[in-house]
Write an enzyme that holds these catalytic residues in place. Structure first.
Site, PDB file in Angstrom:
ATOM      1  N   ARG A  61       0.832  -1.219   0.000  1.00 14.63           N
ATOM      2  CA  ARG A  61       0.000   0.000   0.000  1.00 14.63           C
ATOM      3  C   ARG A  61       0.867   1.270   0.000  1.00 14.63           C
ATOM      4  O   ARG A  61       0.511   2.274   0.612  1.00 14.63           O
ATOM      5  CB  ARG A  61      -0.934   0.033   1.218  1.00 14.63           C
TER       6      ARG A  61
ATOM      7  N   SER B 250     -10.847  -1.417   3.851  1.00 23.82           N
ATOM      8  CA  SER B 250      -9.980  -1.533   5.034  1.00 23.82           C
ATOM      9  C   SER B 250      -9.681  -0.141   5.578  1.00 23.82           C
ATOM     10  O   SER B 250      -9.154   0.698   4.850  1.00 23.82           O
ATOM     11  CB  SER B 250      -8.646  -2.171   4.656  1.00 23.82           C
TER      12      SER B 250
ATOM     13  N   GLU C  62      -5.189   3.171   6.642  1.00 25.28           N
ATOM     14  CA  GLU C  62      -4.979   3.118   5.194  1.00 25.28           C
ATOM     15  C   GLU C  62      -5.739   4.282   4.551  1.00 25.28           C
ATOM     16  O   GLU C  62      -5.375   4.789   3.500  1.00 25.28           O
ATOM     17  CB  GLU C  62      -5.512   1.777   4.657  1.00 25.28           C
TER      18      GLU C  62
HETATM   19  N1  EPU Z   1      -9.889 -11.615  10.669  1.00 19.85           N
HETATM   20  C1  EPU Z   1     -10.545 -11.763  11.875  1.00 19.85           C
HETATM   21  N2  EPU Z   1     -11.599 -10.920  12.152  1.00 19.85           N
HETATM   22  C2  EPU Z   1     -12.013  -9.975  11.289  1.00 19.85           C
HETATM   23  C3  EPU Z   1     -11.338  -9.815  10.051  1.00 19.85           C
HETATM   24  C4  EPU Z   1     -10.261 -10.656   9.766  1.00 19.85           C
HETATM   25  O1  EPU Z   1     -10.194 -12.619  12.691  1.00 19.85           O
HETATM   26  O2  EPU Z   1     -12.967  -9.276  11.607  1.00 19.85           O
HETATM   27  C5  EPU Z   1      -8.796 -12.533  10.339  1.00 19.85           C
HETATM   28  C6  EPU Z   1      -9.244 -13.509   9.241  1.00 19.85           C
HETATM   29  O3  EPU Z   1      -9.838 -14.637   9.778  1.00 19.85           O
HETATM   30  C7  EPU Z   1      -7.960 -13.834   8.537  1.00 19.85           C
HETATM   31  C8  EPU Z   1      -7.136 -12.573   8.675  1.00 19.85           C
HETATM   32  O4  EPU Z   1      -7.716 -11.820   9.748  1.00 19.85           O
HETATM   33  O5  EPU Z   1      -7.275 -14.887   9.171  1.00 19.85           O
HETATM   34  C9  EPU Z   1      -7.096 -11.771   7.399  1.00 19.85           C
HETATM   35  O6  EPU Z   1      -8.408 -11.419   6.981  1.00 19.85           O
HETATM   36  P1  EPU Z   1      -8.827 -11.309   5.421  1.00 19.85           P
HETATM   37  O7  EPU Z   1      -8.321 -12.462   4.664  1.00 19.85           O
HETATM   38  O8  EPU Z   1     -10.278 -10.996   5.375  1.00 19.85           O
HETATM   39  O9  EPU Z   1      -7.992 -10.105   4.849  1.00 19.85           O
HETATM   40  P2  EPU Z   1      -7.514  -8.744   5.524  1.00 19.85           P
HETATM   41  O10 EPU Z   1      -6.080  -8.868   5.896  1.00 19.85           O
HETATM   42  O11 EPU Z   1      -8.480  -8.368   6.583  1.00 19.85           O
HETATM   43  C10 EPU Z   1      -6.657  -7.719   3.234  1.00 19.85           C
HETATM   44  C11 EPU Z   1      -6.766  -6.380   2.529  1.00 19.85           C
HETATM   45  C12 EPU Z   1      -8.133  -6.247   1.842  1.00 19.85           C
HETATM   46  C13 EPU Z   1      -8.277  -7.391   0.851  1.00 19.85           C
HETATM   47  C14 EPU Z   1      -8.154  -8.717   1.623  1.00 19.85           C
HETATM   48  C15 EPU Z   1      -8.216  -9.927   0.710  1.00 19.85           C
HETATM   49  C16 EPU Z   1      -5.397  -4.832   3.831  1.00 19.85           C
HETATM   50  C17 EPU Z   1      -5.386  -3.696   4.796  1.00 19.85           C
HETATM   51  N3  EPU Z   1      -6.599  -5.311   3.503  1.00 19.85           N
HETATM   52  O12 EPU Z   1      -7.647  -7.721   4.271  1.00 19.85           O
HETATM   53  O13 EPU Z   1      -8.145  -5.027   1.131  1.00 19.85           O
HETATM   54  O14 EPU Z   1      -9.515  -7.349   0.172  1.00 19.85           O
HETATM   55  O15 EPU Z   1      -6.860  -8.772   2.311  1.00 19.85           O
HETATM   56  O16 EPU Z   1      -7.003 -10.089   0.059  1.00 19.85           O
HETATM   57  O17 EPU Z   1      -4.338  -5.263   3.390  1.00 19.85           O
HETATM   58  C18 EPU Z   1      -8.850  -2.740   1.160  1.00 19.85           C
HETATM   59  O18 EPU Z   1      -7.655  -2.436   1.083  1.00 19.85           O
HETATM   60  O19 EPU Z   1      -9.765  -1.866   1.217  1.00 19.85           O
HETATM   61  C19 EPU Z   1      -9.219  -4.136   1.253  1.00 19.85           C
HETATM   62  C20 EPU Z   1     -10.473  -4.519   1.444  1.00 19.85           C
END
Ligand code: EPU
Length: 337
Positions: A164, A236, A332
């Protein structure tokens, strides 16, 4: 070019906050942008260039100029059996471009389906999802320098991409306006499905092909992320936390179930959504702002929230994560005042 005054920004950003801009200017070509930059109007007012407004939090009315690109067009620059090169206007809606790639059997962009925003901002923000970042597809970024009005081509390396991050958000912040982006896509099937359960989800819906991968990603996103048309949000709100390995190892002893991703020998990435969730924030509402009940990384406007209300909630969340885990979350979303 027309300069509009006292324009509501509600439809120009995804948090749905009712703020106004003193001036609003939209241009449709690089020449029109250059002419505007040379007009001197900018030297008298502060300026913010926006894309789809999917990463902005307006704290109050904007007493300056909001600039927006309406440079459209997808131009084929070259093609052989393996690679296609296309130049895309900064004002093209990102997901329209992804759809165009899928329709043409071009591989590479499909994991980035349904990310809100426009192509120019995608290259500034280095958007990413499901194991792909847009930097993986970018060959060149064309941008106009605000002070000189000159157009400059940045190679991928010169964009200094990180998670990012880019030179346009960092070292050269506010100095350049992205006008178009050149992408390199594959004409041979190449899929990246190793993110969590993505491959299994795709296979549940059929065979591995471009439309199926795109549709699966869209379904996964829609199941977790709120539709800004229904519930204002900016995806995010925080970046995932990159922490020193020593802190990560200490936390892992306390929370063996904590998800994490390798960054380097000295650093590890921990999902901010998990940290916020463990602090008990998921689904909690404070005034007109709330933490989304399906994804703790997203703050939503329940209706009528002010930018300050959302900022205050984000501060409370940061404080919880700081005191429970010793981790400093970095937004972000860009705060604008
Ligand atoms: N998790 C939780 N609780 C929650 C949310 C997440 O325990 O409420 C845990 C999930 O179970 C998982 C881990 O955290 O083990 C990661 O969650 P997820 O795969 O949903 O992805 P993220 O890290 O929360 C990132 C990007 C998203 C992108 C997703 C999918 C960032 C800041 N965010 O989210 O990007 O869609 O991966 O690749 O890097 C955005 O930038 O606006 C965005 C939505």
């Amino acid at each position: 070019m027309q300069v509009f005054e006292n324009i509501s920004l509600k439809k120009y950003h995804t948090f749905g906050i009712d703020v106004k801009a003193r001036y609003f200017v939209e241009y449709t070509s690089v020449d029109a942008l250059k002419t505007f930059l040379k007009s001197g109007f900018l030297s008298e007012h502060k300026m913010l260039h926006i894309g789809g407004g999917s990463n902005l939090l307006f704290l109050n009315d904007y007493d300056g100029i909001i600039l927006h690109s309406a440079i459209k067009g997808i131009e084929l620059l070259g093609s052989d059996d393996n690679i296609v090169t296309v130049k895309v206007g900064a004002g093209v809606v990102w997901d329209d471009f992804v759809q165009y790639c899928v329709d043409n059997d071009w591989y590479g962009a499909e994991n980035l389906s349904l990310i809100p925003g426009e192509t120019g901002a995608s290259a500034v923000q280095n958007i990413g999802a499901y194991g792909v970042e847009v930097k993986d597809l970018i060959e060149t970024v064309y941008a106009v320098e605000g002070s000189s009005g000159d157009e400059v081509a940045f190679t991928n390396a010169e964009c200094e991409y990180g998670y990012r991050e880019s030179v346009f958000k960092g070292r050269l912040k506010g100095k350049f306006i992205v006008t178009s982006v050149v992408f390199k896509l594959s004409r041979q099937p190449e899929f990246k499905l190793s993110y969590q359960h993505l491959e299994a989800e795709v296979l549940k819906n059929g065979v591995v092909n471009l439309p199926n991968v795109r549709n699966t990603i869209i379904a996964v996103r829609q199941s977790k992320l709120p539709d800004p048309e229904v519930l204002g949000n900016a995806g995010s709100f925080f970046m995932n936390a990159v922490v020193p390995k020593s802190l990560f190892l200490d936390l892992q002893t306390l929370y063996p179930e904590m998800p994490h991703y390798y960054v380097s020998e000295t650093e590890e990435k921990v999902p901010a959504g998990w940290l916020i969730d463990r602090c008990g924030w998921k689904g909690r509402r404070v005034g007109n702002a709330a933490v989304h009940d399906k994804q703790a990384l997203v703050i939503v406007n329940c209706g009528g929230a002010s930018g300050q209300e959302i900022a205050d909630l984000s501060e409370q969340i940061r404080e919880s994560v700081r005191s429970k885990f010793g981790i400093e979350l970095v937004p972000e979303v860009n705060f604008v005042s």
